[in-house]
Write a protein that holds these residues in place. Sequence first.
Motif, PDB file in Angstrom:
ATOM      1  N   HIS A   1       8.383   2.111   1.291  1.00 31.73           N
ATOM      2  CA  HIS A   1       8.673   0.885   1.964  1.00 31.73           C
ATOM      3  C   HIS A   1       9.631   1.320   3.290  1.00 31.73           C
ATOM      4  CE1 HIS A   1       8.545  -0.604  -2.370  1.00 31.73           C
ATOM      5  NE2 HIS A   1       7.728  -1.714  -1.626  1.00 31.73           N
TER       6      HIS A   1
ATOM      7  N   HIS B   1       5.013  -2.394   4.904  1.00 29.01           N
ATOM      8  CA  HIS B   1       5.805  -3.466   5.819  1.00 29.01           C
ATOM      9  C   HIS B   1       6.151  -3.148   7.109  1.00 29.01           C
ATOM     10  CE1 HIS B   1       6.120  -5.236   1.942  1.00 29.01           C
ATOM     11  NE2 HIS B   1       6.854  -4.397   1.276  1.00 29.01           N
TER      12      HIS B   1
ATOM     13  N   ASP C   1       0.771  -6.324  -1.781  1.00 29.84           N
ATOM     14  CA  ASP C   1       2.235  -6.057  -2.175  1.00 29.84           C
ATOM     15  C   ASP C   1       2.385  -6.388  -3.744  1.00 29.84           C
ATOM     16  OD1 ASP C   1       4.933  -4.878  -2.254  1.00 29.84           O
ATOM     17  OD2 ASP C   1       5.652  -6.467  -0.963  1.00 29.84           O
TER      18      ASP C   1
HETATM   19 ZN   LIG Z   1       6.392  -3.193  -1.969  1.00 27.70          ZN
END
Ligand SMILES: [Zn+2]
Length: 459
Positions: free
Chosen positions: A236, A273, A324
Amino acid sequence: MAAARRTVIENGAIATVDADDTEYASGHVVMAGDRIEAVGAGKAPEGLENVVRRIDASGHLVTPGLVNTHHHFYQWLTRGLATDHNLFDWLVALYPTWARIDETMVHAAAQGSLAMMARGGVTCAMDHHYIYPKGSGDLSGAIVRAARETGVRLTLARGSMDRGEKDGGLPPDFAVETLEGALAATEATVDEHHDASFGAMTQVAVAPCSPFSVSTELLAQGAELARRRGVRLHTHGSETVEEEKFCHELFGMGPTDYFASTGWLGEDVWMAHCVHMNDSDIAAFARTGTGVAHCPSSNARLAAGIARVPDMLAAGVPVGLGVDGTASNESGELHTELRNALLINRLGPHRESALNARQALRLGTYGGAQVLGRAHELGSLEPGKLADLVLWRLDTLAHASIADPVTALVLGAAAPVTASFVHGRQIVENGRLLHVDEDAVARSTREQARRLARIAAGG
Ligand SMILES: [Zn+2]
């Protein structure tokens, strides 16, 4: 060698998502064994031998199978909790429950996650699993088994956390592994499950969880391990303003510079992200070929912000889509992310020119294959590639009045999947899974979710 068995799909609209975005208003796809043999306008060539099946795709759009590039399957058992939190508060609320998972729970959760995605056109999934409580059993094995059962292609990102609260990290100390333990277990997972060959059904990536839950040593040594073994790296990155602040306080630099300093930029890396990226961060990703898993619904659910996808694409950054974990995206579907990627990015500075429907479809197919390092095998309908494809039904109430099929798929309601193929093998028929009993999966996920809640409550 026996001639490959052929399946012919005809009379449907086809979006190939090849380099030229070639589309056919009415065309054909021929699958031979596990490969795509031919794609083109009109009917399939005459005189094909060994045709075992002909599918009339009238009223349908045929696309490459969707590729999911970021997920946490175990979270299927903790959906709908901590619903009004930002990322850090949400994590702190859920870590104590997550730390009680075991092999039975993870298997049920993986089946639920995979089943939900497969029903919605996902043919290649990934699971970033990073919680391995002591004595919890063979969690990686349970995830791989669930993928085999549903028939979905899998990248298992073997995650890890070794920065507990006592080391300034976010997770409680009882939820983390040691540095040595995490590295050894990750390498063992590569040994046991990674298949480097063309058409692999299971691949493994090295995936320490995030800057605020792993040590600098685990990031650096994890990168060395991945490169020594020739597997990809995932984590991440740059998800929230709180993470950015954490990196500045602990490391004296922002997340992207910190990743660069630990060996975490490169064409073998993709990150989930990447919301809080400045121009020089995006340039660094573009220069190094580092990929991004864009998760618009999760970013909205956790109030993380809007990733700069149009700027990334303009700079040449590979971008795929991610569901996610379903504790931050309860729907668990990827086809709705096509729509959300388009809509949410139009709320940013590029407004109506941010993303169009074809770019959204590309993110969910070819872009995903790129960030998983599999663009030579997956992500577009082209002869020689793997036969991973979906027939979307667009002639019912939900879509029949929309003339353009790609617009109907991306902007309309979630389209029903008439058929989905992975490796030339059908896994979905009329919205139902063919190889696992969906109702049994629903029951076992409910049972295991209740069991986890009970154990976490001390019962
Ligand atoms: Zn995640």
